[in-house]
Design a protein around this motif. Structure first.
Motif, PDB file in Angstrom:
ATOM      1  N   SER A  15       0.847  -1.190   0.000  1.00 54.49           N
ATOM      2  CA  SER A  15       0.000   0.000   0.000  1.00 54.49           C
ATOM      3  C   SER A  15       0.882   1.239   0.000  1.00 54.49           C
ATOM      4  CB  SER A  15      -0.911   0.024   1.243  1.00 54.49           C
ATOM      5  OG  SER A  15      -1.731  -1.135   1.278  1.00 54.49           O
ATOM      6  N   ASP A  16       0.336   2.324  -0.538  1.00 52.92           N
ATOM      7  CA  ASP A  16       1.098   3.570  -0.535  1.00 52.92           C
ATOM      8  C   ASP A  16       0.899   4.290   0.794  1.00 52.92           C
ATOM      9  OD1 ASP A  16      -1.407   4.730  -0.618  1.00 52.92           O
ATOM     10  OD2 ASP A  16      -1.302   5.230  -2.751  1.00 52.92           O
ATOM     11  N   ALA A  17       1.421   5.513   0.913  1.00 56.83           N
ATOM     12  CA  ALA A  17       1.383   6.260   2.171  1.00 56.83           C
ATOM     13  C   ALA A  17      -0.043   6.557   2.624  1.00 56.83           C
ATOM     14  CB  ALA A  17       2.171   7.561   2.022  1.00 56.83           C
ATOM     15  N   GLU A  18      -0.992   6.622   1.671  1.00 56.42           N
ATOM     16  CA  GLU A  18      -2.381   6.941   2.011  1.00 56.42           C
ATOM     17  C   GLU A  18      -3.222   5.687   2.202  1.00 56.42           C
ATOM     18  OE1 GLU A  18      -3.752   9.471  -1.056  1.00 56.42           O
ATOM     19  OE2 GLU A  18      -2.433  11.136  -0.506  1.00 56.42           O
ATOM     20  N   GLY A  19      -2.583   4.522   2.155  1.00 54.74           N
ATOM     21  CA  GLY A  19      -3.307   3.277   2.383  1.00 54.74           C
ATOM     22  C   GLY A  19      -3.936   2.672   1.151  1.00 54.74           C
ATOM     23  N   ASP A  20      -3.745   3.294  -0.011  1.00 58.28           N
ATOM     24  CA  ASP A  20      -4.300   2.747  -1.248  1.00 58.28           C
ATOM     25  C   ASP A  20      -3.421   1.618  -1.762  1.00 58.28           C
ATOM     26  OD1 ASP A  20      -6.401   4.573  -1.264  1.00 58.28           O
ATOM     27  OD2 ASP A  20      -5.135   6.105  -2.220  1.00 58.28           O
ATOM     28  N   ALA A  21      -4.078   0.622  -2.359  1.00 61.78           N
ATOM     29  CA  ALA A  21      -3.335  -0.529  -2.893  1.00 61.78           C
ATOM     30  C   ALA A  21      -2.474  -0.119  -4.074  1.00 61.78           C
ATOM     31  CB  ALA A  21      -4.309  -1.626  -3.312  1.00 61.78           C
ATOM     32  N   CYS A  22      -1.238  -0.616  -4.094  1.00 52.54           N
ATOM     33  CA  CYS A  22      -0.333  -0.408  -5.231  1.00 52.54           C
ATOM     34  C   CYS A  22      -0.525  -1.578  -6.192  1.00 52.54           C
ATOM     35  CB  CYS A  22       1.113  -0.333  -4.763  1.00 52.54           C
ATOM     36  SG  CYS A  22       1.450   1.049  -3.652  1.00 52.54           S
ATOM     37  N   VAL A  23      -1.331  -1.361  -7.194  1.00 54.17           N
ATOM     38  CA  VAL A  23      -1.681  -2.436  -8.121  1.00 54.17           C
ATOM     39  C   VAL A  23      -0.595  -2.584  -9.178  1.00 54.17           C
ATOM     40  CG1 VAL A  23      -3.395  -3.273  -9.763  1.00 54.17           C
ATOM     41  CG2 VAL A  23      -4.121  -1.982  -7.742  1.00 54.17           C
ATOM     42  N   ARG A  24      -0.092  -3.792  -9.303  1.00 56.38           N
ATOM     43  CA  ARG A  24       0.887  -4.064 -10.352  1.00 56.38           C
ATOM     44  C   ARG A  24       0.152  -4.370 -11.644  1.00 56.38           C
ATOM     45  NH1 ARG A  24       5.343  -8.285  -8.823  1.00 56.38           N
ATOM     46  NH2 ARG A  24       6.186  -7.341 -10.708  1.00 56.38           N
ATOM     47  N   ARG A  25       0.541  -3.712 -12.683  1.00 57.06           N
ATOM     48  CA  ARG A  25      -0.140  -3.887 -13.964  1.00 57.06           C
ATOM     49  C   ARG A  25       0.786  -4.596 -14.953  1.00 57.06           C
ATOM     50  NH1 ARG A  25      -4.794  -1.193 -13.728  1.00 57.06           N
ATOM     51  NH2 ARG A  25      -4.969   0.537 -12.247  1.00 57.06           N
TER      52      ARG A  25
END
Length: 370
Positions: A70-80
């Protein structure tokens, strides 16, 4: 067949005749009316293909939210998944020609060779490449996308002019040299290579050729495609020789095999040659059977020349690599690898390729004898 007999390639082209196509003509015949411009599309990857990704990477992409970062804001870092691009090669050609002008058509061998070059990008990247019997130069154009320099060679002047036009159409003309090479007369080329090869391992400049293309008595068209002294120096660094659809005439096939072996003995030890052909089956009167006589003769001459040299090895490459161009990959297609016995082309590719690509390359055994 008679040289005046009209032949038609089995490649089904999507392109059509366009007003901008330059009429192709030879010194002995009027402009060919079937001049056409076709666009060949193929899967093109900037660095490597999706197939180079490991199984673990693919699983992670199918389920990106399971244990992903997750990034600093808690959003998922989706690998594309990396997306492949569609590359286009524009080719001016003829749809049908007399037998003597088959170099103005596109044949299936060039497409299977293009597939292989894209599947093994490390062979081409930054390399000096020599294409024999280039015809429309489709294979050379694929190589030019990544090669350092490509020599496109053939004998008829109108075929060379068409190859030069195709290099310009695809904006690779600055890294391509179109040169005349008749397999009946290869002494000048081989002598130039030997002269510069000796210079590479000794002190002093090589003795320059006394023939100056600009000041010779040859017609201007011949001088345009004559070999320069700088060409020989560049060719001493050649590591890849290509030939597509060049096996169909027995005398020419014998000269081709002899030239291939002579070249590989002069080029760097890691150099290799790739020859794509289609076994054309005809009725053979002496044996009263149907045979691919030209392909059989090529294999026999190759085995004899390689055996006589003592250091060359030839093998068929299985056609189990990805098909990127649109054509029918028929069972009659063959792809040959010729290299020195001490040369390890597979190892040189594996050293450059990414680890995942290296494993895939070993598993597919592209270079194992058939």
């Amino acid at each position: 067949m008679n040289e005046e007999d009209v032949v038609l390639s089995d490649v089904h082209l999507r392109g059509s005749s366009v007003p901008g196509a330059t009429p192709i003509s030879s010194a002995t015949s009027p402009p060919l009316s079937a001049t056409s411009m076709s666009t060949f599309e193929y899967k093109f990857d900037a660095e490597s293909s999706d197939e180079d990704e490991s199984i673990d990477e693919r699983k992670a992409m199918r389920a990106p939210f399971k244990g992903c970062e997750s990034d600093a804001e808690g959003d998922a870092c989706v690998r594309r998944r990396r997306r492949s691009r569609r590359a286009r090669i524009h080719v001016q050609h003829s749809l049908e020609t007399p037998l003597r002008d088959v170099g103005l058509q596109v044949w299936r061998g060039a497409l299977v060779l293009g597939d292989f070059l894209e599947a093994n990008q490390a062979l081409v990247r930054g390399a000096t490449v020599l294409e024999l019997g280039c015809g429309c130069a489709l294979s050379g154009l694929v190589a030019a996308k990544r090669a350092g320099h490509v020599f496109m060679t053939d004998a008829p002047l109108h075929v060379l002019a068409n190859a030069e036009c195709n290099a310009e159409l695809n904006l690779v003309h600055e890294k391509c040299s179109v040169r005349q090479l008749d397999w009946c007369s290869t002494d000048t080329l081989l002598h130039g290579l030997r002269r510069h090869a000796r210079h590479a391992t000794s002190e002093g400049a090589p003795q320059r050729s006394t023939v100056d293309p600009a000041g010779s008595d040859e017609p201007a068209d011949c001088r345009r495609y004559s070999w320069r002294e700088a060409d020989y120096a560049r060719l001493t660094r050649c590591t890849l020789v290509l030939g597509a659809d060049v096996v169909y005439d027995l005398p020419a096939t014998g000269r081709l095999v002899k030239l291939l072996c002579e070249l590989l003995l002069l080029l760097p030890p890691g150099a290799c040659a790739l020859v794509a052909l289609e076994r054309r089956i005809n009725f053979h009167m002496p044996s009263l059977s149907v045979r691919a006589t030209a392909a059989e003769y090529f294999a026999a001459r190759l085995a004899a020349e390689a055996g006589a040299s003592g250091i060359l090895h030839a093998s068929r490459i299985p056609l189990n690599f990805a098909q990127r161009f649109q054509y029918e990959r028929v069972k009659e297609l063959d792809l040959w690898l010729i290299q020195r016995k001490e040369g390890n082309t597979l190892a040189s590719i594996a050293r450059i390729a990414a680890p995942a690509a290296e494993e895939r390359l070993r598993a597919s055994s592209h270079f194992a004898p058939a």
